[in-house]
Each structure stands twice: as C-alpha cells, then as structure tokens.
Design an enzyme around this catalytic site. Structure first.
Site: not given
Ligand code: UD1
Ligand code: CA
Length: 476
Positions: A11, A15, A106, A173, A369, A389
C-alpha cells in the site's frame, strides 16, 4: 495442515503524508513491517509471501533482512488488498494444499500466540474463511463487521462505503484472515473494484463466500489493542506508547528499576540486566546493552551503546559508545560514535568525545573536546582541553600515555604523541611529541604592566577599584 502466510505490504500509506514508506516508519526501533514479519517467522509456515509495490526498493532489503527466504511478489497497478492477495496466490505453488493466513503489514502488535489461537479456531470450525475481529470504542477508519438478526456474520463494509447505520457498528475487521486455499482462489476471481476507492477489496471475499452459502467466522480478539492498525502518525504514536508500556513492564518484572514508565522509552532490541536503575526521561535505543547495577538518567539518550556494570550515566547523549564497569559519564556529556571509556574512567560535565579510547581510571572531567585520540590508563585531562584533530582537510589521531596530567586549557594539535608520566602546563598548545616524564610548556612569560588601568582607563569603575585597593594595601 500446511500454512502459507501472505503479508500485505504494497500500500501507499497515503494517510502518513510521508516521503518514507509507511511500513518503514520505526516502532520501538523496528520498522513497522519488521514487526509483522517477525511474527510470521515464529509461525513456521511452509511459505511466506510479502506483497510489495510502493517504496519497493527501500522495503525489499528490510523485508529480506528480517525474513531471509521470504518470497517477494510485486503488485501491479491494480490497487487493493484483494489484488495483492490475488497476486500472492499466483506465486504460491499450484499444488499447495492448506490454509492461507493473510496479515496486514500495518498491524504490528499482533503476537504469534494470538494468531495460533485464531488458526486453531479456524481449523476447528472448518469454515471457508475466518477473520479476526475486535470491538473498538472509536472504530473510525476500520472496516465494520456486519451481522444479521441472528448474529451470523454476513460481510465486511469499509468505512467509506458504509451507511450511517453501519458506521455505528463497533465490531471491526482487524485485517487478519484465514482461508482455505481452494475457496480463496475461487473467490478472488470474482472480485470487482466496484467501491468508493475503485480498489479490489480483499474484504469483499467474505461477502462473496457468504452469498454462496459458505460459512465464515469472525473470531474476536481478546484485547482490541492487539490489532491496532497504523494508518497515520497519531495511530503510530498511540501504538508506540502501548508497545513501550509493555516493554517497560517486561524489564521491571525482570528486576530493572524504572522510576517513570511514561518518560522512559526502550527499543525492542535493548537488553538490560537486573538491578539496573533507569531514571525519568531516558531513551534506550537500538542494540543498547546495560549491565547489572548501572544507573542511567535522568534525561539520557543511549543509541547502540554498551554500558558496564555499576556504571553511572547522567543527563547525557551517547551513540555507539562503550562505557566500562564503574565508569561515570555526565552530566551533559556528548559521546559520539567510537567512544570507549575504560573501567572506573570518567567523562564529565560538558565534555564531547568521538572516536576516542580513554583507558581504565583515566578522567576527562570538565568542558573538553576529545576527538580521534587514544588515552592510556590513570591519566587526567585538565579542564577545558581540546584535541585539535582537524587540520581543515584531514582528521588526525593523537596519543596520550598513562599517568599523564595535562594542565587546564591544553590544546593537543594532532597528530601528536604524549608519552607516559608527562605533565603539561596550563594553557599549553602541544604541537610536538612530549617524551616520558617531561613537563611541556610553551606559554610566553607573563608581564604585569603596573598602573596600566589607572593610566589608560581613567574614570572607570575598574580604575576606582584599583585605586581603592592600592590605598588599603598601602602600596603604589
Ligand atoms: C484494511 C481493511 C479494513 C480493516 C483494516 C484493518 C481492506 C479493503 N480493508 O483497511 O477492513 O478494518 O485494514 O487494519 O482490506 N496493501 C497492499 N496493496 C494494496 C493496498 C494495501 O498490499 O493495494 C497493504 C497495505 O500496505 C497495508 C494493508 O494492505 O499493509 C492494509 O491496507 P490499508 O490501505 O491500510 O487498509 P485499511 O484502509 O486500513
Ligand atoms: Ca491499515
């Protein structure tokens, strides 16, 4: 039963509003992604796949460093957690049979034991999929768990796609999922990007499975903070405080006195022996090691330092420094990389050191120093000394022997060698080597020009004071 783990790390981390990829922001001295990978490592999976895209070049070496043998998969331009898992599965051997555990990159605090419990529940219930859920007072930002009238789990709705009623749901979730690989492969093919963000949501798999009549379980986590997700810097500092409190408590229960947990910050990789005392405002970072009986703080930062038994470090800042047993540092000392202070030695108030070895029992007590120097044992460097030095182009090293006494305000112009048992006079600029046992002095003899103030500063307070002094002592 075989296990494959997919770590979602592709991702953008929008934010965070950061030039640094979100998953590389440190938490207790470990990049975010390292926490999840360390947990994955404990689970003895047959395959661990990490999906990357944004910040790939910076993330890849970190991921491979924590988990050698990890399979890195590059997500293409189609966004979403569903797409990430789809591409991860394409990299999984076709004949893999077992469970797929998906971990959000994350969500750093989740531990291996909680995941083992979750996997056991998933296997026992024999559902097509299970998600880990939690109840939050403030569920802002998380996907909500939607249940029907009988309480059966229906689907997950993302915050930005949720109705006003759905937004009031406090069960969220956690972003941790277990799937049977067959069901997961089948449903990934049916995902669309028909939502507010135009992404393929992994969470939609749940609704698809339910619509097909498959069973899906939401397994509540014992404590909601375990699944805190980090999307912005406020969540990062909240989670850092939570983890730090756990780390501090752990050391307290191991016999370390910590006066003030709220202002004491300890990285995960630090080690501390029992009977160490840590005063308020102390940060112990990196791979710092502190031996038995040492006393650290208040207001001290140690980065990758080694502190010996019963040493004392007060109100100081040190990086890559070694302080031997019984030595004292501070207050207000600045120890830069390569500082080695011998047993029972001292680096005192307002002293800066760098790439310097100070032998056992030697002291640099005040306002000095010392850079690029080697000092023997039981020597004393006078107050206000400077090891010069740097010649403006290159750095040079100086040597001081054992049992040396240098006068206050000495300057040691590197490279220079001062042999054992030497004395130097106050204010000496040492430019040439000094042989053992010599006294080095090079200051001009002092001249007192009698009556100068009265003559050239007539009418000043100084002149009046001088005149009065002359009167009382009967001189002049
Ligand atoms: C996601 C969940 C949400 C949950 C929350 C929990 C989805 C659609 N939503 O939301 O239901 O409550 O986590 O913390 O999954 N990532 C990828 N590829 C992408 C997008 C994201 O690998 O294209 C990875 C990000 O790096 C991150 C994780 O997936 O580690 C979650 O992505 P993030 O965008 O933070 O999802 P949330 O909006 O937090
Ligand atoms: Ca997240």
């Amino acid at each position: 039963m075989k296990l494959a783990i997919v770590v979602l790390a592709a991702g953008q981390g929008t934010r965070m509003k950061s030039a640094t990829p979100k998953l590389l922001h440190p938490l207790a001295g470990v990049p975010l992604v390292g926490h999840v990978l360390a947990t994955a490592r404990e689970l003895d999976a047959a395959h661990v796949i990490a999906v990357v895209r944004h910040g790939r070049d910076q993330l890849a070496p970190v991921i491979e460093g924590v988990l050698p043998g990890v399979l890195l998969v590059d997500q293409d331009e189609i966004p979403g957690t569903g797409r990430a898992v789809e591409q991860a599965l394409a990299a999984l051997p076709d004949d893999f049979v077992g469970d797929v555990l998906v971990l959000n990159g994350d969500v750093p605090l989740l531990d291996a034991d909680t995941i083992r419990g979750f996997l056991a529940a998933h296997r026992e219930q024999q559902t097509a999929a299970s998600i880990l859920s939690a109840v939050y007072d403030d569920p802002t930002g998380y996907g909500r768990v939607v249940r029907n009238e009988t309480g059966a789990f229906q689907r997950i709705v993302e915050c930005r796609d949720a109705s006003a009623d759905e937004l009031r749901i406090s069960e969220i979730n956690a972003g941790i999922y277990a799937f049977g690989v067959g069901e997961l492969r089948d449903q990934l093919a049916n995902l669309t990007a028909n939502n507010d963000q135009g992404e393929k949501y992994l969470t939609d798999i749940i609704g698809l499975l339910r619509a097909r009549g498959s069973e899906v379980a939401a397994v509540p986590v014992a404590e909601s903070w375990l699944v805190a997700g980090i999307n912005d810097r406020a969540q990062l500092s909240d989670t850092a405080a939570r983890l730090n409190a756990l780390i501090v408590r752990g050391w307290q229960l191991n016999g370390v006195t910590i006066d003030d947990p709220a202002t004491t910050w300890i990285d995960l990789a630090v080690t501390i022996e029992p009977d160490v005392t840590i005063h308020p405002g102390t940060q112990l970072k990196g791979a710092t090691v502190i031996a038995r009986g040492a006393e650290i703080g208040p207001d001290t930062t140690l980065v990758d330092c080694e502190i010996g038994a019963n040493a004392r470090v007060r109100r100081s800042d040190a990086t890559l420094a070694i302080v031997a047993a019984e030595a004292t540092v501070g207050p207000f000392s600045f120890l830069r990389p390569g500082t080695v202070l011998g047993a029972d030695g001292k680096i005192g108030a307002f002293v800066e050191t760098k790439n310097t070895t100070i032998g056992a029992g030697s002291k640099v007590p005040h306002l000095s120093y010392v850079g690029d120097a080697t000092i023997g044992e039981h020597s004393n460097i006078g107050a206000g000394s400077v090891f010069a030095n740097y010649d403006g182009v290159n750095k040079h090293h100086s040597f001081v022997g054992s049992h040396v006494r240098t006068g206050s305000h000495g300057v040691f112009v590197a490279p220079v060698r001062i042999a054992d048992g030497v004395y130097t006079g106050a204010g000496t600029v040492v430019r040439q080597d000094v042989p053992a046992g010599a006294l080095a002095v090079n200051i001009a003899p002092q001249r007192n020009i009698e009556g100068w103030v009265g003559k050239f500063r007539a009418g000043t307070d100084a002149a009046a004071a001088a005149a009065a002094a002359a009167e009382t002592s009967g001189t002049n």
